[in-house]
Write a protein that holds these residues in place. Structure first.
Motif, PDB file in Angstrom:
ATOM      1  N   ALA A  86       0.832  -1.201   0.000  1.00 55.99           N
ATOM      2  CA  ALA A  86       0.000   0.000   0.000  1.00 55.99           C
ATOM      3  C   ALA A  86       0.867   1.252   0.000  1.00 55.99           C
ATOM      4  O   ALA A  86       0.638   2.179  -0.787  1.00 55.99           O
ATOM      5  N   VAL A  87       1.877   1.283   0.858  1.00 57.06           N
ATOM      6  CA  VAL A  87       2.789   2.438   0.902  1.00 57.06           C
ATOM      7  C   VAL A  87       3.501   2.601  -0.435  1.00 57.06           C
ATOM      8  O   VAL A  87       3.608   3.710  -0.974  1.00 57.06           O
ATOM      9  N   ASP A  88       3.971   1.493  -1.003  1.00 54.83           N
ATOM     10  CA  ASP A  88       4.685   1.560  -2.279  1.00 54.83           C
ATOM     11  C   ASP A  88       3.784   2.003  -3.430  1.00 54.83           C
ATOM     12  O   ASP A  88       4.278   2.528  -4.433  1.00 54.83           O
ATOM     13  N   ASN A  89       2.473   1.812  -3.294  1.00 49.83           N
ATOM     14  CA  ASN A  89       1.532   2.203  -4.348  1.00 49.83           C
ATOM     15  C   ASN A  89       1.102   3.666  -4.272  1.00 49.83           C
ATOM     16  O   ASN A  89       0.413   4.145  -5.174  1.00 49.83           O
ATOM     17  N   LEU A  90       1.493   4.371  -3.211  1.00 47.17           N
ATOM     18  CA  LEU A  90       1.182   5.803  -3.129  1.00 47.17           C
ATOM     19  C   LEU A  90       1.952   6.557  -4.203  1.00 47.17           C
ATOM     20  O   LEU A  90       3.057   6.147  -4.597  1.00 47.17           O
ATOM     21  N   THR A  91       1.421   7.680  -4.638  1.00 44.54           N
ATOM     22  CA  THR A  91       2.137   8.504  -5.617  1.00 44.54           C
ATOM     23  C   THR A  91       3.025   9.543  -4.942  1.00 44.54           C
ATOM     24  O   THR A  91       3.887  10.119  -5.588  1.00 44.54           O
ATOM     25  N   VAL A  92       2.798   9.789  -3.652  1.00 45.18           N
ATOM     26  CA  VAL A  92       3.628  10.731  -2.904  1.00 45.18           C
ATOM     27  C   VAL A  92       4.700   9.965  -2.137  1.00 45.18           C
ATOM     28  O   VAL A  92       4.562   8.763  -1.904  1.00 45.18           O
ATOM     29  N   THR A  93       5.744  10.652  -1.765  1.00 48.29           N
ATOM     30  CA  THR A  93       6.794  10.057  -0.942  1.00 48.29           C
ATOM     31  C   THR A  93       6.530  10.440   0.504  1.00 48.29           C
ATOM     32  O   THR A  93       6.446  11.621   0.839  1.00 48.29           O
ATOM     33  N   LEU A  94       6.401   9.430   1.349  1.00 57.25           N
ATOM     34  CA  LEU A  94       6.049   9.664   2.750  1.00 57.25           C
ATOM     35  C   LEU A  94       7.258  10.038   3.593  1.00 57.25           C
ATOM     36  O   LEU A  94       8.357   9.521   3.390  1.00 57.25           O
ATOM     37  N   ASP A  95       6.996  10.882   4.580  1.00 57.10           N
ATOM     38  CA  ASP A  95       7.966  11.142   5.637  1.00 57.10           C
ATOM     39  C   ASP A  95       7.714  10.224   6.827  1.00 57.10           C
ATOM     40  O   ASP A  95       8.644   9.835   7.521  1.00 57.10           O
ATOM     41  N   LEU A  96       6.443   9.881   7.051  1.00 56.64           N
ATOM     42  CA  LEU A  96       6.077   9.084   8.210  1.00 56.64           C
ATOM     43  C   LEU A  96       4.811   8.294   7.912  1.00 56.64           C
ATOM     44  O   LEU A  96       3.881   8.809   7.297  1.00 56.64           O
ATOM     45  N   ALA A  97       4.787   7.044   8.383  1.00 58.01           N
ATOM     46  CA  ALA A  97       3.587   6.212   8.330  1.00 58.01           C
ATOM     47  C   ALA A  97       3.143   5.931   9.755  1.00 58.01           C
ATOM     48  O   ALA A  97       3.948   5.497  10.587  1.00 58.01           O
ATOM     49  N   LEU A  98       1.884   6.178  10.034  1.00 54.92           N
ATOM     50  CA  LEU A  98       1.285   5.868  11.334  1.00 54.92           C
ATOM     51  C   LEU A  98       0.469   4.593  11.136  1.00 54.92           C
ATOM     52  O   LEU A  98      -0.494   4.579  10.367  1.00 54.92           O
ATOM     53  N   VAL A  99       0.890   3.532  11.805  1.00 52.09           N
ATOM     54  CA  VAL A  99       0.327   2.205  11.584  1.00 52.09           C
ATOM     55  C   VAL A  99      -0.518   1.787  12.782  1.00 52.09           C
ATOM     56  O   VAL A  99      -0.063   1.872  13.927  1.00 52.09           O
ATOM     57  N   ASP A 100      -1.733   1.333  12.508  1.00 52.98           N
ATOM     58  CA  ASP A 100      -2.589   0.838  13.576  1.00 52.98           C
ATOM     59  C   ASP A 100      -2.001  -0.443  14.155  1.00 52.98           C
ATOM     60  O   ASP A 100      -1.641  -1.346  13.417  1.00 52.98           O
ATOM     61  N   GLN A 110       9.963   6.215   7.577  1.00 52.61           N
ATOM     62  CA  GLN A 110       9.873   6.064   9.023  1.00 52.61           C
ATOM     63  C   GLN A 110       8.438   5.690   9.375  1.00 52.61           C
ATOM     64  O   GLN A 110       7.481   6.132   8.731  1.00 52.61           O
ATOM     65  N   ALA A 111       8.276   4.851  10.404  1.00 48.03           N
ATOM     66  CA  ALA A 111       6.931   4.406  10.783  1.00 48.03           C
ATOM     67  C   ALA A 111       6.803   4.340  12.295  1.00 48.03           C
ATOM     68  O   ALA A 111       7.796   4.116  13.004  1.00 48.03           O
ATOM     69  N   ARG A 112       5.581   4.533  12.748  1.00 44.23           N
ATOM     70  CA  ARG A 112       5.295   4.461  14.184  1.00 44.23           C
ATOM     71  C   ARG A 112       3.980   3.716  14.384  1.00 44.23           C
ATOM     72  O   ARG A 112       2.998   3.972  13.681  1.00 44.23           O
ATOM     73  N   ALA A 113       3.968   2.803  15.338  1.00 46.16           N
ATOM     74  CA  ALA A 113       2.754   2.070  15.679  1.00 46.16           C
ATOM     75  C   ALA A 113       1.926   2.891  16.655  1.00 46.16           C
ATOM     76  O   ALA A 113       2.473   3.529  17.562  1.00 46.16           O
ATOM     77  N   ILE A 114       0.614   2.848  16.471  1.00 50.43           N
ATOM     78  CA  ILE A 114      -0.302   3.521  17.383  1.00 50.43           C
ATOM     79  C   ILE A 114      -1.404   2.529  17.751  1.00 50.43           C
ATOM     80  O   ILE A 114      -2.201   2.130  16.885  1.00 50.43           O
ATOM     81  N   VAL A 115      -1.413   2.129  18.999  1.00 53.48           N
ATOM     82  CA  VAL A 115      -2.434   1.203  19.481  1.00 53.48           C
ATOM     83  C   VAL A 115      -3.790   1.889  19.411  1.00 53.48           C
ATOM     84  O   VAL A 115      -3.939   3.036  19.822  1.00 53.48           O
ATOM     85  N   ARG A 116      -4.756   1.172  18.851  1.00 49.22           N
ATOM     86  CA  ARG A 116      -6.102   1.705  18.618  1.00 49.22           C
ATOM     87  C   ARG A 116      -6.065   2.969  17.753  1.00 49.22           C
ATOM     88  O   ARG A 116      -6.915   3.850  17.872  1.00 49.22           O
ATOM     89  N   GLY A 117      -5.100   3.027  16.873  1.00 50.57           N
ATOM     90  CA  GLY A 117      -4.958   4.179  15.993  1.00 50.57           C
ATOM     91  C   GLY A 117      -6.150   4.385  15.083  1.00 50.57           C
ATOM     92  O   GLY A 117      -6.458   5.521  14.710  1.00 50.57           O
ATOM     93  N   ASP A 118      -6.839   3.291  14.737  1.00 53.67           N
ATOM     94  CA  ASP A 118      -8.008   3.428  13.866  1.00 53.67           C
ATOM     95  C   ASP A 118      -9.146   4.182  14.543  1.00 53.67           C
ATOM     96  O   ASP A 118     -10.049   4.685  13.882  1.00 53.67           O
TER      97      ASP A 118
END
Length: 189
Positions: A86-100, A110-118
């Motif tokens: 999914a990240v690789d299919n974006l057309t923009v280049t990410l600085d950060l991914a917030l992952v549930d 760079q990525a960060r997990a967030i519990v109950r992020g959804d």
């Protein structure tokens, strides 16, 4: 301005079908009202919000892991693969991914997990909605191919009806053979 995406997946628990992940970049003024965990929304609310997300998000993309990948890798690794895609299919280049969730896959940013992020982060809520709407639509389409299994109703989850049909008919190519209820049903004489 940093480009941040919310990432979530659906389909880790079902006995059949792919794992689908979404990455959504919401602009600071996206104006989408009602974003929350997709499990807390009705089907019609999810579909309405998905249309708004498609129209108003700065970018969004899907990634998936097929049934064979779930069976080969295990469902957690398959979910992480879907997230990477999914990240690789974006057309923009990410600085950060917030992952549930508790953990994050290896991503191209760079990525960060967030519990109950959804339930807490609008971009993750949006990803949850987009992924759920996409996977549900796919399972409804598979129902036309395998109508006896009832995929349009239970979306591949292990409901009593699904388990009964599995016991009676065995598995179809959409089922995850690495999951015990499917494996046991497939061993029928």
């Amino acid at each position: 301005m940093r480009i941040v995406a919310g990432i979530d997946e659906v389909g880790m628990g079902p006995l059949a079908g792919p794992v689908v992940a979404a990455a959504v970049v919401l602009g600071p003024r996206h104006g989408i009202v009602g974003l929350k965990d997709s499990k807390r929304l009705t089907e019609s609310a999810r579909e309405r919000l998905a249309r708004e997300i498609y129209a108003r998000a700065q970018d969004w993309a899907l990634g998936r892991a097929e049934v064979a990948e779930v069976d080969r890798l295990n469902v957690l690794q398959a979910a992480w693969l879907a997230m990477r895609r999914a990240v690789d299919n974006l057309t923009v280049t990410l600085d950060l991914a917030l992952v549930d969730g508790l953990h994050v896959p290896v991503l191209s940013c760079q990525a960060r997990a967030i519990v109950r992020g959804d339930a807490r982060v609008p971009a993750i809520s949006a990803a949850s909605i987009v992924a759920k709407v996409a996977r549900d639509a796919e399972m409804r389409a598979w129902d036309a191919v395998y109508p006896e299994y009832g995929f349009a109703t239970h979306k591949g989850y292990g409901t009593a009806r699904h388990l009964e049909v599995l016991a009676r008919l065995g598995s179809c190519p959409l089922h995850r053979l690495s999951f015990a209820p499917v494996r046991n049903a497939s061993r029928r004489p």
